[in-house]
Scaffold this active site. Structure first.
Site, short mmCIF file in Angstrom:
data_model
loop_
_atom_site.label_atom_id
_atom_site.label_comp_id
_atom_site.label_asym_id
_atom_site.label_seq_id
_atom_site.Cartn_x
_atom_site.Cartn_y
_atom_site.Cartn_z
CB SER A 13 -0.89 0.03 1.25
OG SER A 13 -1.60 -1.18 1.37
N GLY A 14 1.80 1.33 0.92
CA GLY A 14 2.59 2.56 1.07
C GLY A 14 3.57 2.76 -0.06
CB THR A 40 -0.01 -6.99 3.84
OG1 THR A 40 1.39 -7.25 3.97
CG2 THR A 40 -0.78 -7.78 4.88
CB CYS A 41 -3.73 -3.86 1.93
SG CYS A 41 -5.41 -3.28 1.88
CB CYS A 46 -7.62 -4.68 3.87
SG CYS A 46 -6.05 -3.96 4.30
CE LYS A 49 -10.49 -7.46 7.10
NZ LYS A 49 -9.62 -6.83 8.04
CE1 TYR A 97 -4.15 -1.61 -5.50
CE2 TYR A 97 -2.03 -1.07 -4.56
CZ TYR A 97 -3.40 -1.13 -4.46
OH TYR A 97 -4.01 -0.72 -3.30
CE1 TYR A 178 -7.01 -5.94 11.38
CE2 TYR A 178 -5.36 -5.24 12.97
CZ TYR A 178 -5.75 -5.45 11.66
OH TYR A 178 -4.88 -5.18 10.64
CD GLU A 182 -10.75 -7.86 10.97
OE1 GLU A 182 -11.06 -6.67 10.98
OE2 GLU A 182 -9.75 -8.29 10.32
CG ASP A 303 1.94 -2.65 8.32
OD1 ASP A 303 1.30 -1.57 8.42
OD2 ASP A 303 1.38 -3.76 8.17
CG HIS A 436 -36.82 8.48 11.95
ND1 HIS A 436 -36.41 7.73 13.04
CD2 HIS A 436 -38.11 8.13 11.70
CE1 HIS A 436 -37.42 6.96 13.42
NE2 HIS A 436 -38.45 7.17 12.63
CD GLU A 441 -33.32 7.88 14.09
OE1 GLU A 441 -33.92 8.94 14.28
OE2 GLU A 441 -33.84 6.89 13.52
P1 FAD Z 1 2.79 -4.19 2.90
O1 FAD Z 1 1.45 -3.99 2.30
O2 FAD Z 1 2.98 -5.37 3.78
O3 FAD Z 1 3.81 -4.26 1.69
C1 FAD Z 1 5.15 -4.58 1.87
C2 FAD Z 1 5.64 -5.25 0.60
O4 FAD Z 1 7.05 -5.30 0.62
C3 FAD Z 1 5.16 -6.69 0.45
O5 FAD Z 1 4.50 -6.83 -0.78
C4 FAD Z 1 6.45 -7.52 0.51
O6 FAD Z 1 6.38 -8.66 -0.32
C5 FAD Z 1 7.47 -6.52 0.00
N1 FAD Z 1 8.85 -6.75 0.45
C6 FAD Z 1 9.28 -6.95 1.72
N2 FAD Z 1 10.62 -7.05 1.74
C7 FAD Z 1 11.06 -6.89 0.46
C8 FAD Z 1 12.35 -6.87 -0.15
N3 FAD Z 1 13.48 -6.99 0.57
N4 FAD Z 1 12.43 -6.72 -1.50
C9 FAD Z 1 11.30 -6.58 -2.24
N5 FAD Z 1 10.06 -6.58 -1.71
C10 FAD Z 1 9.93 -6.73 -0.38
N6 FAD Z 1 -5.38 -2.61 7.41
C11 FAD Z 1 -6.49 -1.83 7.30
O7 FAD Z 1 -6.36 -0.60 7.21
N7 FAD Z 1 -7.74 -2.39 7.28
C12 FAD Z 1 -7.94 -3.73 7.36
O8 FAD Z 1 -9.08 -4.19 7.34
C13 FAD Z 1 -6.80 -4.57 7.46
N8 FAD Z 1 -6.92 -5.91 7.52
C14 FAD Z 1 -5.82 -6.70 7.58
C15 FAD Z 1 -5.98 -8.08 7.64
C16 FAD Z 1 -4.88 -8.90 7.75
C17 FAD Z 1 -5.08 -10.40 7.80
C18 FAD Z 1 -3.58 -8.33 7.79
C19 FAD Z 1 -2.36 -9.21 7.91
C20 FAD Z 1 -3.39 -6.96 7.73
C21 FAD Z 1 -4.51 -6.13 7.63
N9 FAD Z 1 -4.39 -4.74 7.58
C22 FAD Z 1 -5.51 -3.95 7.49
C23 FAD Z 1 -3.06 -4.09 7.66
C24 FAD Z 1 -2.59 -3.65 6.28
O9 FAD Z 1 -2.59 -4.77 5.40
C25 FAD Z 1 -1.19 -3.05 6.38
O10 FAD Z 1 -1.22 -2.00 7.33
C26 FAD Z 1 -0.71 -2.49 5.04
O11 FAD Z 1 -0.69 -3.48 4.05
C27 FAD Z 1 0.69 -1.90 5.22
O12 FAD Z 1 1.21 -1.49 3.99
P2 FAD Z 1 2.80 -1.42 3.76
O13 FAD Z 1 2.98 -0.79 2.43
O14 FAD Z 1 3.44 -0.82 4.93
O15 FAD Z 1 3.27 -2.94 3.75
#
Ligand code: FAD
Length: 459
Positions: A13-14, A40-41, A46, A49, A97, A178, A182, A303, A436, A441
């Site tokens: 995501s980030g 992850t998301c 997310c 899930k 994406y 959470y 869930e 994260d 309403h 409400e």
């Molecule tokens: P990530 O999305 O984890 O992305 C990191 C990426 O880096 C991964 O794709 C990984 O493969 C890659 N990577 C790591 N190391 C390397 C490397 N050395 N070289 C190349 N690539 C690499 N958040 C919400 O807001 N709402 C929700 O409902 C929610 N539900 C969730 C449910 C579950 C089961 C889980 C586990 C998480 C949930 N989250 C939710 C949290 C959310 O998924 C994370 O906060 C979010 O994905 C963080 O984004 P990020 O970019 O920091 O990391």
């Protein structure tokens, strides 16, 4: 050697947002991802899930529909069909994406990347180095396992929940954060015998006390067995399934054991400390309010920083950083009053302070709380309840927190969060006309405090 203005490690995501916005500002950007773009998301958090949550809620809808005059054949759930559709949606988002990154001009590198030093990234599979004026660590985290517990390798973590070949007949979920709640709601909703094992004395420890209590009662009503103050001691194979043993000597036979005991940032073995990037005691990258690590030219978001592990937070941090590095932006991400949810059944939405937290910070508090059966549940004769709570600073009349459990609780809190963020007073809620008939409400019609807290002045 190829050279970039920004090299992003991690396509979640980030990282994706930072790369796209930086490229839009005209920067030369590369992004390395060693798994699937989306992180992850999108791939194992997310999105899938929430699809599971929606799938699991149909059972209640079918049951309630009879009171509304519906008759239908026997409802049956087909996990294989659902999983296929869920993965089709994951694939669609993954492709979207990639398309958006391509359209922005980001170079996508499918490789494992490590930091070789300031301004230098190593691509493992390609066996080459690239140069970058700025490096962004957006590597996210991974689910914790319990390597010291006998047989823990027989258990799965959340990633595997989206790949299950078939629905288990029974599941033991270890943890009560959470993610555990869930999946427990999903599994119980799909008819799986579900047990939750929690070391502490309550579920969802960081949440408002009434929210925790209501949620536990609601989950138990829905058939989830909740075992508190006990922990996993070992897992053995038994017949076709597993047998989990606890420290207190209880045995839990289950086809699947899910460990949902928190996550650890992905910071080991990627050259961070060698490059001068300081980590905290939990292995998270230490950053300032501009996502700057302790090493010049190396930044971290999402994260991996362990500030608030939520997708919108990672996205906002990535966007803000890209704007600052390449677009002249000066904004700083505000981590206060971030709304958050538990997509269990019932659903929880929260923003701001819980009652206990607020009591520690504010000497005079008024709590407005209501509990009722939503209209649909009343007619259907189901035992579903809704709870809403406003935490108000009695000195300033400011609404400090809002907590909702019940249908669409998260949707409601997203909107209330705007008011809380703007510093709305309880009087503003009172002045807002009710819509309403809705459940929401109630948020603008609670007139008398349920409780008042007044801290005694010290002699
Ligand atoms: P990530 O999305 O984890 O992305 C990191 C990426 O880096 C991964 O794709 C990984 O493969 C890659 N990577 C790591 N190391 C390397 C490397 N050395 N070289 C190349 N690539 C690499 N958040 C919400 O807001 N709402 C929700 O409902 C929610 N539900 C969730 C449910 C579950 C089961 C889980 C586990 C998480 C949930 N989250 C939710 C949290 C959310 O998924 C994370 O906060 C979010 O994905 C963080 O984004 P990020 O970019 O920091 O990391």
């Amino acid at each position: 050697m190829t050279s970039y203005d920004l090299f992003v490690i991690g396509g979640g995501s980030g990282g994706v947002r930072a790369a796209r916005i930086a490229a839009r500002h005209g920067a030369r950007v590369a992004l390395a991802e060693h798994d699937r773009i989306g992180g992850t998301c999108v791939i194992r958090g997310c999105v899938p899930k929430k699809l599971m949550v929606l799938a699991a809620r149909f059972g209640d809808a079918f049951a309630d529909s009879a009171a509304f005059g519906w008759t239908h054949g026997e409802a049956k759930f087909d996990w294989t069909a659902f999983r296929r559709n869920m993965h089709r949606e994951i694939d669609r988002l993954n492709a979207a994406y990639i398309k958006n990154l391509d359209a922005a001009g980001v170079t996508i590198i499918h490789d494992h990347a490590t930091v070789e030093g300031p301004g230098r990234v190593r691509l493992r599979d390609a066996g080459e180095n690239v140069e970058a004026r700025n490096i962004l660590i957006a590597t996210g985290g991974h689910a914790n396992r319990l390597p010291d517990i006998r047989g823990s390798e027989l258990a799965i973590v959340s990633d595997a929940m989206f790949e299950l070949e078939r629905l288990p007949a029974s599941i033991l979920i270890v943890g009560a954060g959470y993610v555990a709640i869930e999946f427990a709601s999903v599994m119980a909703g799909l008819g799986v015998k579900t047990t939750l094992l929690q070391r502490g004395s309550a579920i969802l420890t960081d949440f408002d006390q009434d929210v925790r209590r209501e949620m536990q009662a609601a989950m138990e009503r829905r058939g989830v067995e909740i075992v508190l103050r006990d922990e996993l001691a070992g897992i053995d194979r038994r017949d076709a399934g597993l047998l989990a043993r606890t420290r207190e000597g209880r045995d839990f036979p289950a086809e699947t054991v899910l460990l949902a005991i928190g996550r650890t940032p992905n910071t080991t073995g990627i050259g961070l400390e060698e490059a001068g990037v300081a980590l905290d005691g939990e292995g998270s990258v230490i950053v300032d309010e501009h996502s700057q690590s302790t090493a010049p030219g190396i930044f971290a978001i999402g994260d991996v920083t362990n500030k608030l592990a939520l997708t919108p937070v990672a996205i906002r941090e990535g966007h803000t950083l890209a704007d600052r590095l390449f677009g002249g932006g000066t904004a700083v991400v505000d981590h206060r009053n971030v709304p958050h949810a538990v997509f269990g059944t019932p659903e929880i939405g929260c923003v701001g302070l819980g009652e206990e937290e607020a009591r520690a910070e504010h000497p005079e508090l008024d709590i407005y709380q209501t509990s009722f059966r939503p209209m649909g549940a009343q007619l259907a004769g189901s035992d579903e309840k809704m709870m809403m709570k406003l935490v108000v600073d009695a000195t300033t009349d400011r609404v400090l927190g809002c907590h909702i459990i019940g249908p669409d609780g998260a949707e409601m809190v997203q909107m209330v969060a705007i008011a809380v963020k703007m510093g709305a007073a309880k009087a503003d809620f009172d002045a807002t006309m009710a819509l309403h008939p809705t459940a929401a409400e109630e948020l603008v019609t609670m007139r008398e405090p349920t409780r008042r807290h007044r801290r005694e002045a010290k002699e």
